[in-house]
Scaffold this motif. Structure first.
Motif, PDB file in Angstrom:
ATOM      1  N   LYS A  24       4.400  28.818   2.732  1.00 49.22           N
ATOM      2  CA  LYS A  24       4.766  28.205   4.006  1.00 49.22           C
ATOM      3  C   LYS A  24       6.269  28.354   4.183  1.00 49.22           C
ATOM      4  N   TYR A  25       6.768  28.020   5.384  1.00 53.10           N
ATOM      5  CA  TYR A  25       8.201  28.084   5.593  1.00 53.10           C
ATOM      6  C   TYR A  25       8.853  26.870   4.938  1.00 53.10           C
ATOM      7  N   VAL A  26      10.089  27.033   4.535  1.00 45.97           N
ATOM      8  CA  VAL A  26      10.782  25.950   3.836  1.00 45.97           C
ATOM      9  C   VAL A  26      12.165  25.711   4.426  1.00 45.97           C
ATOM     10  N   ILE A  27      12.646  24.467   4.290  1.00 42.62           N
ATOM     11  CA  ILE A  27      13.964  24.079   4.791  1.00 42.62           C
ATOM     12  C   ILE A  27      14.901  23.803   3.624  1.00 42.62           C
ATOM     13  N   ASP A  28      16.086  24.369   3.708  1.00 43.12           N
ATOM     14  CA  ASP A  28      17.112  24.101   2.704  1.00 43.12           C
ATOM     15  C   ASP A  28      17.708  22.727   3.033  1.00 43.12           C
ATOM     16  N   ALA A  29      17.347  21.731   2.254  1.00 43.10           N
ATOM     17  CA  ALA A  29      17.769  20.352   2.511  1.00 43.10           C
ATOM     18  C   ALA A  29      19.282  20.189   2.522  1.00 43.10           C
ATOM     19  N   ASP A  30      19.990  21.009   1.795  1.00 44.53           N
ATOM     20  CA  ASP A  30      21.447  20.894   1.744  1.00 44.53           C
ATOM     21  C   ASP A  30      22.095  21.429   3.018  1.00 44.53           C
ATOM     22  N   ALA A  31      21.389  22.320   3.732  1.00 41.46           N
ATOM     23  CA  ALA A  31      21.940  22.913   4.946  1.00 41.46           C
ATOM     24  C   ALA A  31      21.485  22.196   6.218  1.00 41.46           C
ATOM     25  N   CYS A  32      20.302  21.597   6.189  1.00 43.74           N
ATOM     26  CA  CYS A  32      19.733  20.937   7.371  1.00 43.74           C
ATOM     27  C   CYS A  32      20.641  19.828   7.891  1.00 43.74           C
ATOM     28  N   VAL A  33      20.852  19.834   9.239  1.00 47.18           N
ATOM     29  CA  VAL A  33      21.697  18.802   9.853  1.00 47.18           C
ATOM     30  C   VAL A  33      20.866  17.823  10.697  1.00 47.18           C
ATOM     31  N   ASP A  34      19.547  17.795  10.448  1.00 45.92           N
ATOM     32  CA  ASP A  34      18.673  16.810  11.113  1.00 45.92           C
ATOM     33  C   ASP A  34      18.654  16.904  12.632  1.00 45.92           C
ATOM     34  N   CYS A  35      18.752  18.102  13.199  1.00 46.52           N
ATOM     35  CA  CYS A  35      18.795  18.199  14.660  1.00 46.52           C
ATOM     36  C   CYS A  35      17.419  18.080  15.300  1.00 46.52           C
ATOM     37  N   GLY A  36      16.374  18.397  14.550  1.00 43.52           N
ATOM     38  CA  GLY A  36      15.020  18.279  15.078  1.00 43.52           C
ATOM     39  C   GLY A  36      14.517  19.466  15.881  1.00 43.52           C
ATOM     40  N   ALA A  37      15.319  20.510  16.006  1.00 44.94           N
ATOM     41  CA  ALA A  37      14.916  21.676  16.801  1.00 44.94           C
ATOM     42  C   ALA A  37      13.649  22.332  16.256  1.00 44.94           C
ATOM     43  N   CYS A  38      13.511  22.372  14.961  1.00 44.15           N
ATOM     44  CA  CYS A  38      12.332  23.003  14.353  1.00 44.15           C
ATOM     45  C   CYS A  38      11.063  22.246  14.719  1.00 44.15           C
ATOM     46  N   ALA A  39      11.141  20.933  14.686  1.00 42.37           N
ATOM     47  CA  ALA A  39       9.976  20.113  15.017  1.00 42.37           C
ATOM     48  C   ALA A  39       9.587  20.330  16.470  1.00 42.37           C
ATOM     49  N   GLY A  40      10.583  20.587  17.324  1.00 47.07           N
ATOM     50  CA  GLY A  40      10.317  20.762  18.740  1.00 47.07           C
ATOM     51  C   GLY A  40       9.564  22.027  19.082  1.00 47.07           C
ATOM     52  N   VAL A  41       9.697  23.050  18.274  1.00 45.55           N
ATOM     53  CA  VAL A  41       9.018  24.312  18.577  1.00 45.55           C
ATOM     54  C   VAL A  41       7.765  24.542  17.750  1.00 45.55           C
ATOM     55  N   CYS A  42       7.554  23.761  16.734  1.00 42.68           N
ATOM     56  CA  CYS A  42       6.408  23.978  15.842  1.00 42.68           C
ATOM     57  C   CYS A  42       5.077  23.618  16.516  1.00 42.68           C
ATOM     58  N   PRO A  43       4.108  24.555  16.523  1.00 40.82           N
ATOM     59  CA  PRO A  43       2.805  24.313  17.172  1.00 40.82           C
ATOM     60  C   PRO A  43       1.921  23.318  16.415  1.00 40.82           C
ATOM     61  N   VAL A  44       2.243  23.071  15.165  1.00 33.40           N
ATOM     62  CA  VAL A  44       1.386  22.164  14.374  1.00 33.40           C
ATOM     63  C   VAL A  44       2.152  20.953  13.830  1.00 33.40           C
ATOM     64  N   SER A  45       3.359  20.723  14.385  1.00 34.10           N
ATOM     65  CA  SER A  45       4.167  19.555  13.967  1.00 34.10           C
ATOM     66  C   SER A  45       4.374  19.473  12.467  1.00 34.10           C
TER      67      SER A  45
END
Ligand code: SF4
Ligand code: SF4
Length: 56
Positions: free
Chosen positions: A30-51
């Motif tokens: 699956k796709y993964v997020i680098d927790a050290d780089a993520c700035v909590d903007c939420g953009a990924c959640a907004g485009v994801c078809p399966v939340s």
């Protein structure tokens, strides 16, 4: 805090280009997020078809 992609991810890839800091990449099953780089903007959640991306 950082967003995390759940097992619901179907590896569509839509979120990768939406991340302003390039924190998302394709993982083994699956796709993964680098927790050290993520700035909590939420953009990924907004485009994801399966939340799959969720704030933890
Ligand atoms: Fe990238 Fe924002 Fe998603 Fe974090 S919440 S992985 S910064 S798009
Ligand atoms: Fe996975 Fe959702 Fe990202 Fe597609 S948009 S790769 S389903 S987390």
């Amino acid at each position: 805090m950082a967003y995390k992609i759940s097992e619901e991810c179907i590896s569509c890839g839509a979120c990768e280009s939406e991340c302003p800091v390039g924190a998302i990449s394709a993982g083994d099953d699956k796709y993964v997020i680098d927790a050290d780089a993520c700035v909590d903007c939420g953009a990924c959640a907004g485009v994801c078809p399966v939340s799959a991306p969720n704030a933890e």
